[in-house]
Design a protein around this motif. Structure first.
Motif, PDB file in Angstrom:
ATOM      1  N   MET A   1       0.847  -1.192   0.000  1.00  0.00           N
ATOM      2  CA  MET A   1       0.000   0.000   0.000  1.00  0.00           C
ATOM      3  C   MET A   1       0.880   1.238   0.000  1.00  0.00           C
ATOM      4  N   SER A   2       0.589   2.200  -0.865  1.00  0.00           N
ATOM      5  CA  SER A   2       1.404   3.411  -0.957  1.00  0.00           C
ATOM      6  C   SER A   2       0.992   4.410   0.114  1.00  0.00           C
ATOM      7  N   ALA A   3       1.755   5.509   0.172  1.00  0.00           N
ATOM      8  CA  ALA A   3       1.413   6.597   1.084  1.00  0.00           C
ATOM      9  C   ALA A   3       0.131   7.275   0.639  1.00  0.00           C
ATOM     10  N   LEU A   4      -0.247   7.091  -0.634  1.00  0.00           N
ATOM     11  CA  LEU A   4      -1.480   7.667  -1.159  1.00  0.00           C
ATOM     12  C   LEU A   4      -2.501   6.562  -1.338  1.00  0.00           C
ATOM     13  N   SER A   5      -3.485   6.532  -0.508  1.00  0.00           N
ATOM     14  CA  SER A   5      -4.525   5.520  -0.624  1.00  0.00           C
ATOM     15  C   SER A   5      -5.861   6.260  -0.659  1.00  0.00           C
ATOM     16  N   ILE A   6      -6.110   6.943  -1.779  1.00  0.00           N
ATOM     17  CA  ILE A   6      -7.238   7.875  -1.898  1.00  0.00           C
ATOM     18  C   ILE A   6      -8.188   7.351  -2.956  1.00  0.00           C
ATOM     19  N   SER A   7      -9.481   7.412  -2.673  1.00  0.00           N
ATOM     20  CA  SER A   7     -10.436   6.743  -3.540  1.00  0.00           C
ATOM     21  C   SER A   7     -10.973   7.643  -4.661  1.00  0.00           C
ATOM     22  N   THR A   8     -11.048   8.970  -4.477  1.00  0.00           N
ATOM     23  CA  THR A   8     -11.613   9.849  -5.492  1.00  0.00           C
ATOM     24  C   THR A   8     -10.645   9.976  -6.660  1.00  0.00           C
ATOM     25  N   PRO A   9     -11.052   9.629  -7.893  1.00  0.00           N
ATOM     26  CA  PRO A   9     -10.113   9.627  -9.025  1.00  0.00           C
ATOM     27  C   PRO A   9      -9.416  10.964  -9.256  1.00  0.00           C
ATOM     28  N   ARG A  10     -10.176  12.082  -9.282  1.00  0.00           N
ATOM     29  CA  ARG A  10      -9.562  13.378  -9.539  1.00  0.00           C
ATOM     30  C   ARG A  10      -8.593  13.755  -8.411  1.00  0.00           C
ATOM     31  N   THR A  11      -8.986  13.470  -7.186  1.00  0.00           N
ATOM     32  CA  THR A  11      -8.110  13.749  -6.050  1.00  0.00           C
ATOM     33  C   THR A  11      -6.853  12.895  -6.120  1.00  0.00           C
ATOM     34  N   THR A  12      -7.034  11.639  -6.495  1.00  0.00           N
ATOM     35  CA  THR A  12      -5.892  10.745  -6.636  1.00  0.00           C
ATOM     36  C   THR A  12      -4.923  11.261  -7.693  1.00  0.00           C
ATOM     37  N   PHE A  13      -5.473  11.754  -8.801  1.00  0.00           N
ATOM     38  CA  PHE A  13      -4.629  12.289  -9.870  1.00  0.00           C
ATOM     39  C   PHE A  13      -3.775  13.440  -9.351  1.00  0.00           C
ATOM     40  N   TYR A  14      -4.418  14.418  -8.699  1.00  0.00           N
ATOM     41  CA  TYR A  14      -3.683  15.574  -8.201  1.00  0.00           C
ATOM     42  C   TYR A  14      -2.666  15.162  -7.137  1.00  0.00           C
ATOM     43  N   ALA A  15      -3.079  14.264  -6.244  1.00  0.00           N
ATOM     44  CA  ALA A  15      -2.190  13.871  -5.152  1.00  0.00           C
ATOM     45  C   ALA A  15      -0.966  13.125  -5.668  1.00  0.00           C
ATOM     46  N   ARG A  16      -1.193  12.177  -6.584  1.00  0.00           N
ATOM     47  CA  ARG A  16      -0.050  11.426  -7.111  1.00  0.00           C
ATOM     48  C   ARG A  16       0.852  12.311  -7.978  1.00  0.00           C
ATOM     49  N   THR A  17       0.257  13.224  -8.734  1.00  0.00           N
ATOM     50  CA  THR A  17       1.056  14.129  -9.552  1.00  0.00           C
ATOM     51  C   THR A  17       1.937  15.006  -8.671  1.00  0.00           C
ATOM     52  N   LEU A  18       1.354  15.533  -7.606  1.00  0.00           N
ATOM     53  CA  LEU A  18       2.119  16.350  -6.664  1.00  0.00           C
ATOM     54  C   LEU A  18       3.222  15.519  -6.014  1.00  0.00           C
ATOM     55  N   ALA A  19       2.876  14.288  -5.627  1.00  0.00           N
ATOM     56  CA  ALA A  19       3.873  13.412  -5.007  1.00  0.00           C
ATOM     57  C   ALA A  19       5.008  13.092  -5.972  1.00  0.00           C
TER      58      ALA A  19
END
Length: 301
Positions: A1-19
């Motif tokens: 499991m990564s540090a980003l375990s977020i279910s909302t697709p758009r939020t996941t996109f922004y979070a992973r891009t920032l990461a």
């Protein structure tokens, strides 16, 4: 499991891009420090390898995206050589982190030299900068690279497509000839690296950036000893055909389908149909790993 375990697709996109960008900046700073230290002890040719490995493991934690070499890893020990790979997106920096061997440097367009952190690291660690707008300058840069490859046994990595494909499937753009000119000038092997299409993991147009495992295959070295500039066209076209066949086969594999499909669950549903249709076909694509495509005009395997 990564540090980003977020279910909302758009939020996941922004979070992973920032990461991912944060990880890139962190690793570039690390690369500057590591390259300075390695240069001080006479090991500056290891700077890009050390930074690539740092990026690989840090990105695994921050985004849970990983490129996995499923076969041919030992071919990366060929030294010196020109390593080439298919280029899909900016995420291919992580591909480099997974496949980068010791004593290898990257080629890059000259404008990257002036990018803060990343450009500084690249300049310190021995990157071969190419001015694509100036043919004479580019030729001189390749001549210097060929001489250094022979004298220092330094390998070079090049994306022969020259630009990102952003492909939605197993597609490969036209190859530029620079990598093959370099290999023939230095009389060193070409080592192709094929990465399955990963449109399902990253798609900027569809705001998708999810965790995933992306399969990579390293093909046997293609020898250039004895070849001349007259063989460049044949070497380029036949290497591209070989890589395209492997790209199609790898993308159609079970692990490849999970990477190229937007929904991994949908990919699972397609696997049974994919296997049955492959078995029904009279003959599959012949890959370079086992018998593969014959290389003509003196191009040896």
């Amino acid at each position: 499991m990564s540090a980003l375990s977020i279910s909302t697709p758009r939020t996941t996109f922004y979070a992973r891009t920032l990461a991912a960008y944060g990880t890139l900046i962190f690793c570039a700073i690390y690369g500057i420090v590591a390259s300075l230290f390695l240069r001080f002890i006479g090991k500056h040719r290891m700077g890009q390898w050390a930074t690539a490995r740092c990026f690989k493991w840090t990105m695994r934690y921050t985004t849970d995206v990983r490129f996995e070499i499923i076969s041919g890893q030992d071919y990366l020990n060929t030294r010196p050589c020109v390593i080439i790979g298919n280029h899909q997106s900016a995420l291919d920096i992580l591909l480099l982190g997974a496949v980068w061997p010791l004593y290898c440097s990257v080629t890059a367009k000259s404008s990257l030299r002036y990018v803060p952190f990343l450009g500084w690291f690249m300049a310190l660690s021995g990157t071969v900068f190419i001015d694509r707008a100036n043919r004479n300058s580019a030729i001189q840069a390749f001549d210097r690279a060929a001489a250094e490859m022979r004298s220092a046994r330094q390998s070079v990595f090049i994306f022969p497509e020259g630009t990102r494909s952003n492909a939605k499937g197993a597609m490969l753009g036209a190859f530029k000839k620079g990598a093959f000119h370099l290999a023939i000038r230095a009389q060193v092997p070409v080592v192709p690296v094929v990465c399955a299409n990963y449109h399902g993991v990253l798609s900027l147009g569809e705001w998708r950036f999810r965790a995933g495992r992306i399969p990579v295959k390293v093909l046997p070295p293609i020898q250039t000893k004895g070849l001349t500039t007259a063989d460049v066209d044949t070497l380029t076209s036949e290497t591209r055909e070989l890589m395209l066949a492997e790209l199609i086969a790898l993308t159609n594999s079970p692990l490849g389908q999970k990477a190229t499909k937007a929904d991994p669950a949908a990919a699972e549903e397609d696997l049974a149909q994919l296997v049955s249709s492959s078995e029904a076909a009279p003959g599959g694509i012949r890959s370079g790993g086992g018998g593969g495509m014959a290389m003509a005009s003196g191009v040896q395997r």
